[in-house]
Scaffold this motif. Structure first.
Motif, PDB file in Angstrom:
ATOM      1  N   ASN B  93      -5.383  -4.766   0.729  1.00  0.00           N
ATOM      2  CA  ASN B  93      -5.046  -4.968  -0.669  1.00  0.00           C
ATOM      3  C   ASN B  93      -3.601  -4.585  -0.944  1.00  0.00           C
ATOM      4  O   ASN B  93      -2.882  -5.312  -1.616  1.00  0.00           O
ATOM      5  N   ARG B  94      -3.219  -3.461  -0.396  1.00  0.00           N
ATOM      6  CA  ARG B  94      -1.830  -3.025  -0.590  1.00  0.00           C
ATOM      7  C   ARG B  94      -0.864  -4.057  -0.055  1.00  0.00           C
ATOM      8  O   ARG B  94       0.163  -4.334  -0.652  1.00  0.00           O
ATOM      9  N   ALA B  95      -1.201  -4.609   1.097  1.00  0.00           N
ATOM     10  CA  ALA B  95      -0.291  -5.544   1.745  1.00  0.00           C
ATOM     11  C   ALA B  95      -0.458  -6.958   1.209  1.00  0.00           C
ATOM     12  O   ALA B  95       0.100  -7.906   1.735  1.00  0.00           O
ATOM     13  N   GLU B  96      -1.251  -7.096   0.141  1.00  0.00           N
ATOM     14  CA  GLU B  96      -1.486  -8.398  -0.445  1.00  0.00           C
ATOM     15  C   GLU B  96      -2.076  -9.387   0.552  1.00  0.00           C
ATOM     16  O   GLU B  96      -1.778 -10.578   0.529  1.00  0.00           O
ATOM     17  N   HIS B  97      -2.887  -8.845   1.410  1.00  0.00           N
ATOM     18  CA  HIS B  97      -3.592  -9.728   2.331  1.00  0.00           C
ATOM     19  C   HIS B  97      -4.956 -10.012   1.747  1.00  0.00           C
ATOM     20  O   HIS B  97      -5.539  -9.170   1.072  1.00  0.00           O
ATOM     21  N   MET B 298      -8.182   4.657  10.766  1.00  0.00           N
ATOM     22  CA  MET B 298      -8.191   3.654  11.829  1.00  0.00           C
ATOM     23  C   MET B 298      -8.052   2.259  11.232  1.00  0.00           C
ATOM     24  O   MET B 298      -7.279   1.430  11.717  1.00  0.00           O
ATOM     25  N   GLY B 299      -8.792   2.016  10.172  1.00  0.00           N
ATOM     26  CA  GLY B 299      -8.715   0.716   9.521  1.00  0.00           C
ATOM     27  C   GLY B 299      -7.315   0.424   8.995  1.00  0.00           C
ATOM     28  O   GLY B 299      -6.776  -0.668   9.158  1.00  0.00           O
ATOM     29  N   GLU B 300      -6.716   1.435   8.403  1.00  0.00           N
ATOM     30  CA  GLU B 300      -5.369   1.243   7.873  1.00  0.00           C
ATOM     31  C   GLU B 300      -4.386   0.917   8.989  1.00  0.00           C
ATOM     32  O   GLU B 300      -3.550   0.020   8.865  1.00  0.00           O
ATOM     33  N   LEU B 301      -4.529   1.658  10.083  1.00  0.00           N
ATOM     34  CA  LEU B 301      -3.629   1.406  11.212  1.00  0.00           C
ATOM     35  C   LEU B 301      -3.791  -0.022  11.741  1.00  0.00           C
ATOM     36  O   LEU B 301      -2.820  -0.665  12.127  1.00  0.00           O
ATOM     37  N   CYS B 302      -4.995  -0.491  11.746  1.00  0.00           N
ATOM     38  CA  CYS B 302      -5.240  -1.862  12.211  1.00  0.00           C
ATOM     39  C   CYS B 302      -4.413  -2.849  11.399  1.00  0.00           C
ATOM     40  O   CYS B 302      -3.766  -3.737  11.945  1.00  0.00           O
ATOM     41  N   VAL B 303      -4.457  -2.659  10.092  1.00  0.00           N
ATOM     42  CA  VAL B 303      -3.723  -3.578   9.236  1.00  0.00           C
ATOM     43  C   VAL B 303      -2.223  -3.443   9.486  1.00  0.00           C
ATOM     44  O   VAL B 303      -1.492  -4.432   9.532  1.00  0.00           O
ATOM     45  N   GLU B 304      -1.768  -2.213   9.683  1.00  0.00           N
ATOM     46  CA  GLU B 304      -0.342  -2.032   9.955  1.00  0.00           C
ATOM     47  C   GLU B 304       0.077  -2.779  11.219  1.00  0.00           C
ATOM     48  O   GLU B 304       1.083  -3.481  11.240  1.00  0.00           O
ATOM     49  N   ARG B 305      -0.711  -2.625  12.248  1.00  0.00           N
ATOM     50  CA  ARG B 305      -0.386  -3.291  13.508  1.00  0.00           C
ATOM     51  C   ARG B 305      -0.423  -4.808  13.353  1.00  0.00           C
ATOM     52  O   ARG B 305       0.425  -5.538  13.858  1.00  0.00           O
ATOM     53  N   LEU B 306      -1.412  -5.249  12.623  1.00  0.00           N
ATOM     54  CA  LEU B 306      -1.577  -6.685  12.445  1.00  0.00           C
ATOM     55  C   LEU B 306      -0.400  -7.244  11.653  1.00  0.00           C
ATOM     56  O   LEU B 306       0.154  -8.294  11.982  1.00  0.00           O
ATOM     57  N   THR B 307      -0.015  -6.520  10.638  1.00  0.00           N
ATOM     58  CA  THR B 307       1.110  -6.950   9.820  1.00  0.00           C
ATOM     59  C   THR B 307       2.376  -7.040  10.670  1.00  0.00           C
ATOM     60  O   THR B 307       3.144  -7.993  10.560  1.00  0.00           O
ATOM     61  N   ALA B 308       2.562  -6.043  11.515  1.00  0.00           N
ATOM     62  CA  ALA B 308       3.730  -6.046  12.390  1.00  0.00           C
ATOM     63  C   ALA B 308       3.704  -7.283  13.287  1.00  0.00           C
ATOM     64  O   ALA B 308       4.704  -7.973  13.464  1.00  0.00           O
ATOM     65  N   LEU B 309       2.547  -7.551  13.809  1.00  0.00           N
ATOM     66  CA  LEU B 309       2.370  -8.713  14.679  1.00  0.00           C
ATOM     67  C   LEU B 309       2.714  -9.993  13.924  1.00  0.00           C
ATOM     68  O   LEU B 309       3.433 -10.862  14.416  1.00  0.00           O
ATOM     69  N   LEU B 310       2.221 -10.089  12.712  1.00  0.00           N
ATOM     70  CA  LEU B 310       2.429 -11.300  11.921  1.00  0.00           C
ATOM     71  C   LEU B 310       3.895 -11.459  11.532  1.00  0.00           C
ATOM     72  O   LEU B 310       4.384 -12.570  11.370  1.00  0.00           O
TER      73      LEU B 310
END
Lengths: 332, 332
Positions: B93-97, B298-310
DNA sequence: CTGAAAGCGCTAACAG
DNA sequence: CTGTTAGCGCTTTCAG
């Protein structure tokens, strides 16, 4: 990076128009068998599959729904709402709906998503604030309530048959010879609390059992509180109750603790019944008798009602009730 | 039903071009303060908000990610994965995903959604089949693993510091004077099982404690099985262990039952430790000592990593570890 | 049963 | 800093 094939590529390769390709994927019956075949073949070669975004854009429909858990603090971690989520997920997938999940804490975000015309329908679990509901209605978003009812609002609601569950509990306890049955109540959810409470009072009466004010105790939704409340109940009552009906399984766990502290054996000295039949029932010692609620079914029903609403169907059932069943274990 | 206002309506009312309106909403800094104001005002009057579908279409990006729980049977009802889901929801939500949630049972559907170019990244929880992973990679969908690692694949993984958690357990038990410590193992998840198992063996050794093959028992993930396994462990061992380290809290609940049946008191005759610090810990009697895992983080980190990837970032941390902490309660 | 063509609402060059 | 314009990929009349 070569982008994905589009309907144009398929059109070119198969030798038919884009309109036909489109029809082949959305209304296969409307194209001749032979051309349909050609289209599928070309699509297979190109590894094409329709772009849902473009489709949504052209159709002006997103087929997207949301499930919002309206319960402070508790979220998807609440087993009950997670069970409903399960059911919603399954049904939504079958109905080719996309599902967004969120909690009411970020309901503004969800509302803003709906604003962007992304969400066509929403399932509100638990005690949804009236403001939230009307916000959605104002935006022409279809709304279905679960585990909740709002007087006046003409909204489909999906609930469990709380009354029957409570009746089964009382019947079971009465059959076991219990006369002094107390209730450990608590504000799990305004709707649920009220239903179970009234069902308890009514059920007791119709079994010819007395229900004194002292035999009902309120508590908060955590173990400490339920333990304390149960302890008072078991200690202060003139004649100690021989059975305890708890508003939910966590409350029952609190009752277990109180009983143990007071040296009461379960079920010999005290019978305990929970509600929800959550995963902790078989873990407790002794295993907890509880009322099973088919959360998944509730979730599925929500999607059915929502779909009906979205299809503009008339005469939609405004109240759908899922049966409940007493699961007898060793605590009674 | 009058459809929602579009960028054209705002353009007309505010007297600027559609491009400017568009910019005002996506890159506010690039438009002059005064015109920005005009646009916002017009938008407010019309009650306009951008249509995300159209935006996705034009931008060729959806900002949509998915969380898939890859665990047979268990789903969002699994407290651990629900906790991760929580964290993902918040961060997304924070990342507007936009977040879609699904289980691996319908992974084909999820894959087909990705095919439709709707999903840009995916978080795979638990033991994801290699086929599923490569399916996504082949479609250029960014992948992040959680609670799992795959050798060779250059995928970011987010895991808990299992080793430290186990060490803390052994240290704690050793400090309490325990020498004969047994382990109740079980296939919760291939990765987790392996980590905890090896950490146990290593930890015991480094504390100078002996670990005989007989002191480790496998069981299934349900109470009946864990109870049976615990019973064997407590009965058959030459010298009965004085402490039991359980692969998770449910297994610990099974151990409780076995202990009770054998007339062993917890913690006097037997200390029991669980893992995950799930909601049942404080409900059990006595309350269960367990290793806390910060699932949300853990969930938050997942999104961070995914965002970086994207975002196409380079040098993305391939292994992110979340700390664990022993929560001592009355079972030890 | 199939094709041509006009959008759906927004973005992103490219000019100015 | 702002406007013009050409799409994004698909659906959907309307003809044929």
């Amino acid at each position: 990076m070569a982008s994905s094939p589009t309907i144009y590529d398929v059109s070119r390769l198969s030798g038919v128009s884009t309109a036909t390709v489109s029809r082949t994927f959305s209304e296969p019956d409307r194209v001749k068998e032979s051309t349909r075949r050609k289209v599928y073949d070309a699509a297979a070669v190109l590894n094409y599959s329709p772009n849902a975004i473009a489709r949504a854009m052209a159709r002006q429909r997103t087929d997207r729904i949301a499930y919002i858990i309206c319960k402070k603090g508790a979220t998807i971690l609440d087993e009950f709402y997670a069970g409903i989520c399960e059911g919603i997920m399954r049904a939504a997938n079958r109905a080719e709906h996309q599902l967004l999940v969120s909690t009411a804490e970020d309901w503004r975000l969800t509302v803003s998503a709906a604003e962007s015309k992304q969400i066509e329908g929403v399932i509100l679990g638990g005690t949804a604030e009236p403001a939230l509901i009307s916000e959605f209605q104002a935006r022409k978003v279809a709304v279905v309530l679960v585990n909740n009812r709002v007087a006046g609002a003409e909204l489909p609601s999906v609930v469990a048959d709380e009354a029957s569950g409570v009746e089964q509990v009382i019947g079971h306890l009465a059959a076991r010879g219990h006369k002094k049955i107390a209730m450990l109540a608590g504000r799990v959810n305004a709707y649920v609390m009220s239903e179970r409470y009234h069902a308890f009072v009514d059920g007791m009466r119709s079994c010819g059992l007395e229900v004194s004010p002292a035999s009902i105790r309120m508590c908060e939704a955590n173990v400490e509180s339920t333990e304390a409340a149960a302890e008072e109940l078991l200690r202060s009552a003139e004649e100690r109750p021989t059975a305890l009906f708890c508003i939910n399984d966590v409350a029952a766990a609190g009752a277990y603790k109180a009983a143990r502290r007071l040296g009461l054996r379960i079920p010999q000295d005290l019978a305990v019944v929970g509600f929800d039949d959550s995963s902790i029932c078989p873990l407790l010692e002794p295993e907890l008798t509880s009322v099973h609620v088919d959360c998944r079914r509730m979730g599925e029903l929500c999607v059915e009602r929502l779909t009906a609403l979205l299809h503009g169907e008339k005469d939609i059932e405004l109240l759908s009730t899922v049966p409940t069943e007493l699961i007898v274990r060793r605590s009674t």
